[in-house]
Design an enzyme around this catalytic site. Structure first.
Site, PDB file in Angstrom:
ATOM      1  N   GLU A 297      21.993  -5.148 -48.920  1.00  0.00           N
ATOM      2  CA  GLU A 297      22.805  -5.965 -48.018  1.00  0.00           C
ATOM      3  C   GLU A 297      23.864  -6.693 -48.835  1.00  0.00           C
ATOM      4  O   GLU A 297      23.539  -7.464 -49.749  1.00  0.00           O
ATOM      5  CB  GLU A 297      21.921  -6.982 -47.277  1.00  0.00           C
ATOM      6  CG  GLU A 297      22.614  -7.700 -46.160  1.00  0.00           C
ATOM      7  CD  GLU A 297      22.949  -6.810 -44.961  1.00  0.00           C
ATOM      8  OE1 GLU A 297      23.756  -7.249 -44.114  1.00  0.00           O
ATOM      9  OE2 GLU A 297      22.418  -5.670 -44.855  1.00  0.00           O
ATOM     10  N   GLU A 327      33.803  -7.622 -46.328  1.00  0.00           N
ATOM     11  CA  GLU A 327      33.203  -6.941 -47.479  1.00  0.00           C
ATOM     12  C   GLU A 327      33.686  -5.497 -47.586  1.00  0.00           C
ATOM     13  O   GLU A 327      33.908  -4.982 -48.690  1.00  0.00           O
ATOM     14  CB  GLU A 327      31.672  -7.002 -47.350  1.00  0.00           C
ATOM     15  CG  GLU A 327      31.145  -8.428 -47.438  1.00  0.00           C
ATOM     16  CD  GLU A 327      30.046  -8.773 -46.453  1.00  0.00           C
ATOM     17  OE1 GLU A 327      29.847  -9.981 -46.181  1.00  0.00           O
ATOM     18  OE2 GLU A 327      29.387  -7.845 -45.938  1.00  0.00           O
ATOM     19  N   ASP A 480      22.574 -10.479 -41.124  1.00  0.00           N
ATOM     20  CA  ASP A 480      21.243 -10.120 -41.626  1.00  0.00           C
ATOM     21  C   ASP A 480      20.343  -9.656 -40.482  1.00  0.00           C
ATOM     22  O   ASP A 480      19.586  -8.694 -40.628  1.00  0.00           O
ATOM     23  CB  ASP A 480      20.622 -11.325 -42.343  1.00  0.00           C
ATOM     24  CG  ASP A 480      21.507 -11.832 -43.469  1.00  0.00           C
ATOM     25  OD1 ASP A 480      21.849 -11.029 -44.351  1.00  0.00           O
ATOM     26  OD2 ASP A 480      21.876 -13.015 -43.462  1.00  0.00           O
TER      27      ASP A 480
END
EC number: 2.7.1.147
Length: 495
Positions: A297, A327, A480
């Site tokens: 992750e 990201e 998450d």
């Protein structure tokens, strides 16, 4: 008389069936239409039910989301864990005596002024970010004020701990968490999460989560989206101190899925230490038994050299990735990928561009017949849509997995058990192209069939919109939860 009776009988039947339509809306539409037409009563009336696009999409998801045939039994997660102190960013900065000036990004925060500039920079974009605060004493002063601030809330934090919590919500899963777990965090963790004694420490690591809401104003500043700015002075997670404990615990725990996170925390370390630690990460991963999938992750980063090293050294050693739009673009910029000339996304990330970058990652750094990489899966999430990209022949149930990840984004943000169609909105592009670097397909979104699938040179893409919470209760940990839920519904073919 007979004619009158026939008309009355037909009228009575029409009234009765009409009542069935109104009083039993949960009956399948096809059954109701069949009943109406078999009685020769003419065209069926409009069916009740979830008429809005949001309601239809949520119902379609529910029908698609099924557990895989082969399920995980034991999941090990590591190595970043902390206590999140969540509060209003604007109110904290006001309490610190700061006012909004010109926004400016800082790779590392050295002062309260740096904090104010970086917060303004990201709030005016409505974008998430995470930064390291270098001054220990200054950070602890801010953390004390934040922790005691009226309305401040304490939560489980750190990607590993948050994903562990999400997995632990399923009673048939055993979850191991390795990370720096202090007394407050241990108290907050689900009873289903096992923490080895070597992971326990005397003090907690605190991360400050400065939230802002859609349309929130601070003088002339106005946030286009609800989001958060995260910062910390976290040395335990920054040095990935629990990595060796994590790997050594796996032999006894015997997981069938490993989830690794926290590499972004190394940005606060020196270049020499980063290089050394990254090599140790790869060595440690190689000690995990072959055949156990490893999910990495990612999180917000600013160091291109570190990101490039992760791409070239760590990606081939892991099986699956989870990341967001910030990201993804930073990854492409750091490793000279497609669309890397973009400085930032303009509004909603273009689906075709995102698809091109995901394809490039799997083609250049994933498993192929000529490359000994383990990487075969990427779960991408942004505010209004998600994409799961997989190398063919390695994963099953991805249609359900991408839908489940999107569904949890809506329920968790709104703090509801199920999707409440009145509290969410469909904001994904209704039409898009699947690629810009080649002749992509033109897709028109249908809420009744919310997962769109396309293929490109042995890689499958599953796209679904997100039902965005109109008034989010909490944005922290959404990524998450999305990645954990997507993994929960995924099945890796044994190799």
């Amino acid at each position: 008389m007979a004619l009158w009776r026939g008309s009355a009988y037909a009228g009575f039947l029409a009234l009765a069936v009409g009542c069935v339509f109104l009083l039993e809306p949960e009956l399948p539409g096809s059954a109701l239409r069949s009943l109406w037409s078999s009685l020769g009563l003419g065209p069926a009336p409009g069916l009740p039910g979830p008429a809005s696009p949001e309601g239809r999409l949520a119902a379609a998801w529910d029908a698609l989301i099924v557990r895989p045939a082969r399920r995980w039994r034991r999941v090990a997660v590591g190595v970043n864990a902390c206590v999140d102190v969540v509060l209003s960013g604007v109110k904290l900065l006001q309490a610190l005596g700061l006012s909004p000036g010109n926004g400016k990004d800082h790779a590392i925060l050295h002062s309260r002024n740096d904090l104010e500039e970086a917060f303004v920079h990201f709030m005016e974009k409505g974008a998430a970010a995470e930064r390291f605060f270098s001054d220990k004493e200054a950070f602890h002063d801010i953390a004390r004020i934040a922790s005691e601030f009226p309305g401040a809330q304490h939560y489980v934090g750190g990607n590993a701990a948050l994903m562990g919590q999400k997995f632990a919500a399923s009673s048939d899963l055993k979850v191991l968490l390795c990370g720096p777990v202090g007394p407050k965090l241990h108290e907050l963790l689900d009873d289903n999460v096992f923490v080895p004694p070597e992971s326990l420490q005397k003090e907690d690591e605190f991360h400050l989560i400065l939230e802002y809401q859609t349309g929130e104003e601070w003088d002339q500043l106005k946030a286009p989206h609800a989001n958060r700015f995260i910062f910390s002075h976290d040395l335990s997670n920054g040095a990935m101190n629990m990595l060796e404990v994590f790997v050594s615990s796996l032999e006894e725990f015997q997981p069938d899925l490993v989830v690794l996170s926290g590499l972004h925390m190394m940005e606060g370390q020196s270049k020499e230490l980063q290089k050394k630690r990254l090599l140790e990460v790869v060595t440690s991963i190689s000690d995990i038994p072959t055949g156990v999938p490893i999910h990495l992750e990612l999180a917000s980063m600013t160091n291109r050299e570190l990101m490039s090293s992760i791409v070239h050294q760590v990606f081939p050693a892991v099986t699956s990735l989870g990341l967001n739009e910030q990201e993804l673009l930073f990854l492409s910029q750091s490793a000279s990928g497609p669309h890397s000339s973009l400085s930032s996304w303009s509004g909603v990330p273009d689906v075709g561009m995102v698809s091109d970058i995901l394809f490039w990652i799997l083609k250049e750094h994933g498993r192929t017949q000529s490359r000994a990489s383990d990487l075969t899966r990427i779960h991408f999430h942004t505010l209004v849509y998600h994409i799961l990209a997989t190398v063919d022949g390695h994963w099953d149930n991805q249609l359900a997995a991408v839908a489940a990840g999107a569904r949890v984004a809506g329920t968790q943000a709104c703090a509801t058990e199920t999707i409440d169609a009145s509290r969410v909105s469909l904001q994904a592009p209704r039409e898009f192209t699947t690629s810009h670097s080649e002749a992509g397909s033109r897709i028109i979104l249908d809420p009744n069939e919310p997962v769109v699938e396309w293929h490109r040179e042995g890689i499958s893409f599953h796209f679904t919109p997100v039902l965005v919470c109109k008034d989010p209760v909490r944005t922290v940990g959404l990524g998450d939860a999305i990645s954990a839920e997507g993994l929960f519904y995924s099945e890796a073919y044994p190799h």
